[in-house]
Design a protein around this motif. Structure first.
Motif, PDB file in Angstrom:
ATOM      1  N   HIS A 117       0.830  -1.258   0.251  1.00  0.00           N
ATOM      2  CA  HIS A 117      -0.101  -0.098  -0.037  1.00  0.00           C
ATOM      3  C   HIS A 117       0.925   1.296   0.082  1.00  0.00           C
ATOM      4  CE1 HIS A 117       0.556  -0.131   4.309  1.00  0.00           C
ATOM      5  NE2 HIS A 117       0.502   1.177   4.434  1.00  0.00           N
ATOM      6  N   VAL A 118       0.338   2.497  -0.223  1.00  0.00           N
ATOM      7  CA  VAL A 118       0.806   3.657  -0.243  1.00  0.00           C
ATOM      8  C   VAL A 118       0.036   4.531   0.485  1.00  0.00           C
ATOM      9  CG1 VAL A 118       1.473   5.866  -1.558  1.00  0.00           C
ATOM     10  CG2 VAL A 118       1.632   3.312  -2.904  1.00  0.00           C
ATOM     11  N   VAL A 119       0.780   5.007   1.570  1.00  0.00           N
ATOM     12  CA  VAL A 119       0.221   6.306   2.738  1.00  0.00           C
ATOM     13  C   VAL A 119       0.358   7.593   1.851  1.00  0.00           C
ATOM     14  CG1 VAL A 119       0.362   7.229   4.726  1.00  0.00           C
ATOM     15  CG2 VAL A 119       0.876   4.759   4.476  1.00  0.00           C
ATOM     16  N   MET A 120      -0.738   8.236   1.859  1.00  0.00           N
ATOM     17  CA  MET A 120      -0.846   9.650   1.238  1.00  0.00           C
ATOM     18  C   MET A 120      -1.581  10.433   2.151  1.00  0.00           C
ATOM     19  SD  MET A 120      -1.826   8.403  -2.737  1.00  0.00           S
ATOM     20  CE  MET A 120      -1.037   9.704  -3.360  1.00  0.00           C
ATOM     21  N   ALA A 121      -1.572  11.927   1.622  1.00  0.00           N
ATOM     22  CA  ALA A 121      -2.215  12.945   2.447  1.00  0.00           C
ATOM     23  C   ALA A 121      -2.918  13.588   1.203  1.00  0.00           C
ATOM     24  CB  ALA A 121      -1.142  13.788   3.077  1.00  0.00           C
ATOM     25  N   ASP A 122      -4.206  14.083   1.786  1.00  0.00           N
ATOM     26  CA  ASP A 122      -5.006  14.776   0.737  1.00  0.00           C
ATOM     27  C   ASP A 122      -4.672  16.393   0.750  1.00  0.00           C
ATOM     28  OD1 ASP A 122      -6.124  16.057   3.154  1.00  0.00           O
ATOM     29  OD2 ASP A 122      -8.028  14.945   2.934  1.00  0.00           O
ATOM     30  N   PRO A 123      -5.221  17.169   0.110  1.00  0.00           N
ATOM     31  CA  PRO A 123      -4.715  18.604   0.149  1.00  0.00           C
ATOM     32  C   PRO A 123      -4.574  19.231   1.399  1.00  0.00           C
ATOM     33  CG  PRO A 123      -6.086  18.232  -1.788  1.00  0.00           C
ATOM     34  CD  PRO A 123      -5.836  17.060  -0.919  1.00  0.00           C
ATOM     35  N   GLU A 124      -5.276  18.781   2.327  1.00  0.00           N
ATOM     36  CA  GLU A 124      -5.097  19.462   3.976  1.00  0.00           C
ATOM     37  C   GLU A 124      -4.508  18.456   4.803  1.00  0.00           C
ATOM     38  OE1 GLU A 124      -8.807  21.082   5.534  1.00  0.00           O
ATOM     39  OE2 GLU A 124      -8.946  22.279   3.767  1.00  0.00           O
ATOM     40  N   GLY A 125      -3.830  17.856   4.341  1.00  0.00           N
ATOM     41  CA  GLY A 125      -2.781  16.593   5.225  1.00  0.00           C
ATOM     42  C   GLY A 125      -3.696  15.546   5.935  1.00  0.00           C
ATOM     43  N   ASN A 126      -4.891  15.123   5.516  1.00  0.00           N
ATOM     44  CA  ASN A 126      -5.461  13.964   6.155  1.00  0.00           C
ATOM     45  C   ASN A 126      -4.930  12.843   5.448  1.00  0.00           C
ATOM     46  OD1 ASN A 126      -7.632  15.351   7.605  1.00  0.00           O
ATOM     47  ND2 ASN A 126      -8.232  16.139   5.801  1.00  0.00           N
ATOM     48  N   GLU A 127      -4.404  11.868   6.129  1.00  0.00           N
ATOM     49  CA  GLU A 127      -3.755  10.703   5.907  1.00  0.00           C
ATOM     50  C   GLU A 127      -4.835   9.696   5.359  1.00  0.00           C
ATOM     51  OE1 GLU A 127      -3.536  11.699   9.168  1.00  0.00           O
ATOM     52  OE2 GLU A 127      -1.326  12.440   8.985  1.00  0.00           O
ATOM     53  N   PHE A 128      -4.486   8.991   4.102  1.00  0.00           N
ATOM     54  CA  PHE A 128      -5.236   7.749   3.555  1.00  0.00           C
ATOM     55  C   PHE A 128      -4.288   6.920   2.945  1.00  0.00           C
ATOM     56  CE2 PHE A 128      -5.030  10.838   0.171  1.00  0.00           C
ATOM     57  CZ  PHE A 128      -4.938  10.100  -1.095  1.00  0.00           C
ATOM     58  N   CYS A 129      -4.924   5.886   2.607  1.00  0.00           N
ATOM     59  CA  CYS A 129      -4.005   4.746   1.996  1.00  0.00           C
ATOM     60  C   CYS A 129      -4.454   4.247   0.849  1.00  0.00           C
ATOM     61  CB  CYS A 129      -3.767   3.419   2.917  1.00  0.00           C
ATOM     62  SG  CYS A 129      -3.164   3.660   4.366  1.00  0.00           S
ATOM     63  N   VAL A 130      -3.693   4.094  -0.242  1.00  0.00           N
ATOM     64  CA  VAL A 130      -4.250   3.450  -1.396  1.00  0.00           C
ATOM     65  C   VAL A 130      -3.654   1.896  -1.580  1.00  0.00           C
ATOM     66  CG1 VAL A 130      -3.992   3.532  -3.979  1.00  0.00           C
ATOM     67  CG2 VAL A 130      -3.944   5.622  -2.571  1.00  0.00           C
ATOM     68  N   ALA A 131      -4.431   0.934  -1.788  1.00  0.00           N
ATOM     69  CA  ALA A 131      -4.343  -0.209  -1.710  1.00  0.00           C
ATOM     70  C   ALA A 131      -5.109  -1.123  -2.762  1.00  0.00           C
ATOM     71  CB  ALA A 131      -4.242  -0.813  -0.564  1.00  0.00           C
TER      72      ALA A 131
END
Length: 145
Positions: free
Chosen positions: A127-141
């Motif tokens: 998976h890849v850990v990411m942040a949206d434009p305001e810094g909220n973390e989310f994952c892509v898997a």
């Protein structure tokens, strides 16, 4: 019977965050509940105090197919200050070999970077850990096989 649920993110700029999450999830703007013509009319019925997060503006998104949870983005005055305790996992559909599935995860994370996200960490093949434009973390898997 299981309860349904919505997800709510506090944010500083609801239109920017709504545009990102519509791109990320394939969601659409949710219309206001009937018989109201606008969200403002709907909110007015609750007579909320001026400092309530619901009165500062927001965006309401939904899965056009009706399968996923609603996503509410509520504008608040304070910025995000710490790591999320709950995050969204964006699951990339499709089957195939682990290498093919990982290639789709990488392609999706690159697409989301173009939409305004940034990569925080990559766990090769998983998976890849990411942040949206305001810094909220989310994952892509990848979606479960």
């Amino acid at each position: 019977m299981a309860a349904t649920f919505d997800l709510t993110l506090d944010c500083v700029d609801a239109p920017v965050l709504a545009a990102f999450w519509k791109t990320a999830l394939g969601y659409a703007d949710e219309p206001p509940p009937a018989p109201f013509a606008t969200r403002e009319e709907w909110l007015a019925q609750f007579d909320l105090p001026e400092d309530d997060p619901g009165t500062g503006g927001g965006a309401w998104l939904c899965d056009p197919d009706g399968d996923g949870p609603r996503l509410s983005l509520l504008q608040v005055p304070e910025p995000k200050t710490a790591k999320n305790r709950l995050h969204i996992d964006v699951r990339v559909p499709g089957h195939g070999s682990p290498a093919e599935r990982w290639a789709r995860v990488r392609a999706e994370s690159e697409r989301l970077v173009t939409a305004g996200a940034r990569v925080l960490a990559e766990f090769d093949g998983h998976h890849v850990v990411m942040a949206d434009p305001e810094g909220n973390e989310f994952c892509v898997a990848a979606a479960p096989a």
